[in-house]
Design a protein around this motif. Structure first.
Motif, short mmCIF file in Angstrom:
data_model
loop_
_atom_site.label_atom_id
_atom_site.label_comp_id
_atom_site.label_asym_id
_atom_site.label_seq_id
_atom_site.Cartn_x
_atom_site.Cartn_y
_atom_site.Cartn_z
N UNK A 1 -8.38 0.07 2.83
CA UNK A 1 -7.81 1.12 3.68
C UNK A 1 -7.90 0.67 5.13
N UNK A 2 -7.02 1.21 5.96
CA UNK A 2 -7.00 0.91 7.39
C UNK A 2 -7.12 2.22 8.16
N UNK A 3 -8.31 2.84 8.15
CA UNK A 3 -8.46 4.07 8.93
C UNK A 3 -8.26 3.75 10.41
N UNK A 4 -7.59 4.64 11.12
CA UNK A 4 -7.33 4.41 12.53
C UNK A 4 -7.00 5.72 13.23
N UNK A 5 -7.19 5.70 14.52
CA UNK A 5 -6.83 6.88 15.32
C UNK A 5 -6.71 6.48 16.78
N UNK A 6 -5.71 7.07 17.44
CA UNK A 6 -5.67 7.02 18.89
C UNK A 6 -6.53 8.19 19.34
N UNK A 7 -7.43 7.95 20.26
CA UNK A 7 -8.41 8.98 20.60
C UNK A 7 -8.82 8.90 22.07
N UNK B 1 -11.25 2.70 -2.89
CA UNK B 1 -11.35 1.73 -1.81
C UNK B 1 -12.81 1.32 -1.62
N UNK B 2 -13.02 0.04 -1.33
CA UNK B 2 -14.37 -0.43 -1.01
C UNK B 2 -14.38 -1.41 0.17
N UNK B 3 -13.23 -1.53 0.83
CA UNK B 3 -13.10 -2.44 1.96
C UNK B 3 -12.20 -1.77 3.01
N UNK B 4 -12.65 -1.77 4.27
CA UNK B 4 -11.94 -1.04 5.32
C UNK B 4 -11.79 -1.89 6.57
N UNK B 5 -10.66 -1.72 7.23
CA UNK B 5 -10.45 -2.25 8.57
C UNK B 5 -10.14 -1.04 9.44
N UNK B 6 -11.02 -0.72 10.36
CA UNK B 6 -10.89 0.48 11.19
C UNK B 6 -10.38 0.07 12.58
N UNK B 7 -9.28 0.68 13.00
CA UNK B 7 -8.70 0.40 14.32
C UNK B 7 -9.08 1.50 15.30
#
Length: 147
Positions: A61-67, A94-100
């Motif tokens: 998964x690629x969790x991300x947010x402009x904040x 999911x067991x692997x994440x790239x967070x932006x």
């Protein structure tokens, strides 16, 4: 500051739910000096997930947010033993994440990072290294995509 550093990689994520994983990323973002308020950034990550899933598929998964809580663009990577339900496109956990991490005003940078990483996630070699690599290998791998 660099977009990604070794301290932004956690290969022992403990979360068992999407909320727990997002909370871990919010805390990691604060520790790395990229976010001013973990709770605020966590809320922004959750709001983004409500819009549509960031579950890419294939266990990633690629969790991300402009904040407004993000002080500078950043990338965090996490991996864990737990298979976390994420409503991914392939309906797999999911067991692997790239967070932006992107400041509120960083629209173009947000799209650039998301595009570069999404394209690279189609490469089985990249995905394999992301899922099995050491912290140093992952740092080199992801920096090669986002630089």
């Amino acid at each position: 500051m660099e977009i990604m550093t070794i301290s932004g990689i956690n290969l022992e994520m403990q979360g068992k739910t999407k909320a727990e994983i997002l909370e871990e990323f919010a805390d990691l973002a604060v520790v790395n000096g990229k976010v001013t308020d973990a709770a605020g950034f966590y809320k922004d990550l959750c709001l983004r997930e409500e819009e549509s899933t960031t579950g890419f598929g294939g266990g990633i998964a690629i969790p991300h947010a402009k904040s407004t809580f993000v002080t500078e663009v950043g990338v965090l990577v996490g991996r864990g033993e737990n298979q976390v339900a994420w409503e991914a496109m392939d309906d797999q956990p999911v067991h692997c994440w790239i967070c932006l991490l992107v400041p509120e005003t960083g629209g173009q940078e947000h799209l650039r990072l998301l595009s570069q990483l999404s394209r690279k996630l189609m490469d089985p070699d990249f995905v394999g290294k992301l899922k099995t690599g050491t912290e140093n290998e992952i740092l080199t791998l992801v920096q090669g995509v986002i630089s």
